[in-house]
Design a protein around this motif. Structure first.
Motif, PDB file in Angstrom:
ATOM      1  N   VAL A 167       0.798  -1.044   0.102  1.00  0.00           N
ATOM      2  CA  VAL A 167      -0.248   0.052  -0.002  1.00  0.00           C
ATOM      3  C   VAL A 167       0.725   1.199   0.011  1.00  0.00           C
ATOM      4  CG1 VAL A 167      -1.702   1.206   1.170  1.00  0.00           C
ATOM      5  CG2 VAL A 167      -1.791  -1.236   1.146  1.00  0.00           C
ATOM      6  N   GLY A 168       0.465   2.088  -0.925  1.00  0.00           N
ATOM      7  CA  GLY A 168       1.318   3.363  -1.032  1.00  0.00           C
ATOM      8  C   GLY A 168       1.093   4.030  -2.244  1.00  0.00           C
ATOM      9  N   THR A 169       1.747   5.409  -2.537  1.00  0.00           N
ATOM     10  CA  THR A 169       1.624   6.023  -3.482  1.00  0.00           C
ATOM     11  C   THR A 169       2.708   5.887  -4.690  1.00  0.00           C
ATOM     12  OG1 THR A 169       2.448   8.056  -2.514  1.00  0.00           O
ATOM     13  CG2 THR A 169       0.116   7.488  -2.421  1.00  0.00           C
ATOM     14  N   GLY A 170       3.804   5.105  -4.356  1.00  0.00           N
ATOM     15  CA  GLY A 170       4.692   5.208  -5.354  1.00  0.00           C
ATOM     16  C   GLY A 170       4.640   4.117  -6.547  1.00  0.00           C
ATOM     17  N   GLU A 171       5.571   3.758  -7.033  1.00  0.00           N
ATOM     18  CA  GLU A 171       5.421   3.023  -8.443  1.00  0.00           C
ATOM     19  C   GLU A 171       5.376   1.495  -8.173  1.00  0.00           C
ATOM     20  OE1 GLU A 171       7.907   2.122 -12.680  1.00  0.00           O
ATOM     21  OE2 GLU A 171       8.692   3.408 -11.244  1.00  0.00           O
ATOM     22  N   GLY A 172       4.282   0.787  -8.522  1.00  0.00           N
ATOM     23  CA  GLY A 172       4.106  -0.383  -8.221  1.00  0.00           C
ATOM     24  C   GLY A 172       3.436  -0.773  -6.878  1.00  0.00           C
ATOM     25  N   GLN A 173       2.897   0.422  -6.268  1.00  0.00           N
ATOM     26  CA  GLN A 173       2.294   0.265  -5.194  1.00  0.00           C
ATOM     27  C   GLN A 173       0.845   0.387  -5.339  1.00  0.00           C
ATOM     28  OE1 GLN A 173       3.949   2.532  -2.135  1.00  0.00           O
ATOM     29  NE2 GLN A 173       5.985   1.980  -2.762  1.00  0.00           N
ATOM     30  N   VAL A 174      -0.078   0.195  -4.552  1.00  0.00           N
ATOM     31  CA  VAL A 174      -1.622   0.185  -4.518  1.00  0.00           C
ATOM     32  C   VAL A 174      -1.895   1.390  -3.688  1.00  0.00           C
ATOM     33  CG1 VAL A 174      -3.764  -0.801  -4.201  1.00  0.00           C
ATOM     34  CG2 VAL A 174      -1.804  -2.053  -5.370  1.00  0.00           C
ATOM     35  N   GLU A 175      -2.571   2.491  -4.357  1.00  0.00           N
ATOM     36  CA  GLU A 175      -3.278   3.521  -3.370  1.00  0.00           C
ATOM     37  C   GLU A 175      -4.436   3.044  -2.375  1.00  0.00           C
ATOM     38  OE1 GLU A 175      -4.177   7.185  -5.215  1.00  0.00           O
ATOM     39  OE2 GLU A 175      -3.064   6.620  -6.944  1.00  0.00           O
ATOM     40  N   LEU A 176      -4.295   3.363  -1.282  1.00  0.00           N
ATOM     41  CA  LEU A 176      -5.381   2.884  -0.250  1.00  0.00           C
ATOM     42  C   LEU A 176      -6.762   2.951  -0.714  1.00  0.00           C
ATOM     43  CD1 LEU A 176      -5.483   1.920   2.873  1.00  0.00           C
ATOM     44  CD2 LEU A 176      -6.016   4.425   3.354  1.00  0.00           C
ATOM     45  N   LYS A 177      -7.282   3.853  -1.653  1.00  0.00           N
ATOM     46  CA  LYS A 177      -8.394   4.033  -1.970  1.00  0.00           C
ATOM     47  C   LYS A 177      -8.936   3.024  -3.108  1.00  0.00           C
ATOM     48  CE  LYS A 177      -7.175   7.671  -5.499  1.00  0.00           C
ATOM     49  NZ  LYS A 177      -7.524   9.070  -5.516  1.00  0.00           N
ATOM     50  N   LYS A 178      -7.715   2.364  -3.480  1.00  0.00           N
ATOM     51  CA  LYS A 178      -7.933   1.348  -4.765  1.00  0.00           C
ATOM     52  C   LYS A 178      -7.636   0.033  -4.198  1.00  0.00           C
ATOM     53  CE  LYS A 178      -6.536   4.718  -8.452  1.00  0.00           C
ATOM     54  NZ  LYS A 178      -5.678   5.063  -9.459  1.00  0.00           N
ATOM     55  N   LEU A 179      -7.393  -0.151  -2.918  1.00  0.00           N
ATOM     56  CA  LEU A 179      -7.126  -1.444  -2.269  1.00  0.00           C
ATOM     57  C   LEU A 179      -8.039  -2.279  -2.539  1.00  0.00           C
ATOM     58  CD1 LEU A 179      -5.251  -3.393  -0.825  1.00  0.00           C
ATOM     59  CD2 LEU A 179      -5.890  -2.273   1.154  1.00  0.00           C
ATOM     60  N   ARG A 180      -9.245  -2.030  -2.192  1.00  0.00           N
ATOM     61  CA  ARG A 180     -10.438  -2.759  -2.059  1.00  0.00           C
ATOM     62  C   ARG A 180     -10.851  -3.485  -3.859  1.00  0.00           C
ATOM     63  NH1 ARG A 180     -15.896  -2.737  -2.715  1.00  0.00           N
ATOM     64  NH2 ARG A 180     -17.216  -4.135  -1.431  1.00  0.00           N
TER      65      ARG A 180
END
Length: 234
Positions: A167-180
């Motif tokens: 979870v995060g906003t960096g490259e290859g990470q998943v934003e919290l709002k898009k996790l679900r």
């Protein structure tokens, strides 16, 4: 009958108060929420009312437009409130666990199955997509934590697909709002009985919170995780 009506009347102020509180919290992060909701309601009602005049039924279409305008405002408000909540949670420890708690039916979630001294943490979710490991914290340390947890689980669930997310906003990470949304889009490869069997095997394996030798009562001040507490499986 009178008791039911009294209970319903008491519940309504509670709902209105909750909506008002949610609006205030949303407005702190989204200053334009009031203008947006007003615009959505006016435009929706105006369109249906105009159509009503064109076809000669302004009253019927006006009533329909009013109801649909209210519905549209509720939908927009819900989405913007959710977005504002995620924005306030972003970067906070345990934010991913809060999202997993509301992921919906079909998933069994276990928070903090692994953790290190820097408070990087891995949560686990099991569903028809298999096992999903969700890491929070420093990306580099999180990768090591994920690898250790995969190695540990491989002893009992080697035949189950495992997905890992950071979870995060960096490259290859998943934003919290898009996790679900990201998790729900994963392909379903397990049946219901297979999900149950996987959960049983993982439960027998244990997790960080159940295996840590914590003392009874309040945690002493300054207590630290035991050496290797979060890097199990290495």
């Amino acid at each position: 009958m009178a008791r039911k009506e009294t209970a319903a009347d008491a519940a309504n102020p509670g709902r209105l108060k909750q909506i008002a509180l949610t609006y205030k919290m949303t407005r702190r992060a989204d200053k334009k929420i009031g203008l947006v909701l007003a615009a959505v309601g006016i435009v929706t009602f105006g369109v249906f009312l105009a159509i009503g005049f064109l076809i000669g039924h302004p009253i019927y279409l006006g009533l329909l437009g009013f109801l649909l305008a209210f519905l549209a405002m509720a939908i927009v408000f819900g989405r913007r409130a959710e977005r504002a909540a995620f924005g306030q949670m972003e970067g906070q420890p345990g934010a991913a666990a809060a999202v997993l708690d509301n992921i919906g039916r079909g998933w069994t979630t276990t928070p903090a199955v692994a953790m290190n001294r820097n408070q990087d943490v891995v949560h686990r979710a099991v569903g028809k997509a298999g096992i999903v490991l969700i890491a929070e914290g420093n990306p580099n340390r999180a990768k090591s934590l994920l690898a250790a947890e995969k190695k540990r689980m491989n002893r009992v669930v080697a035949d189950v697909p495992v997905h890992d997310l950071i979870v995060g906003t960096g490259e290859g990470q998943v934003e919290l709002k898009k996790l679900r949304t990201t998790m729900l889009k994963l392909p379903r490869v397990l049946t219901g009985p297979q999900v149950t069997a996987t959960n049983d095997r993982l439960r027998a394996l244990g997790d960080l919170m159940s295996n840590m030798p914590l003392p009874k009562g309040p945690m002493p001040k300054g207590m630290k995780l035991p050496k290797g507490g979060g890097q199990r499986g290495r």
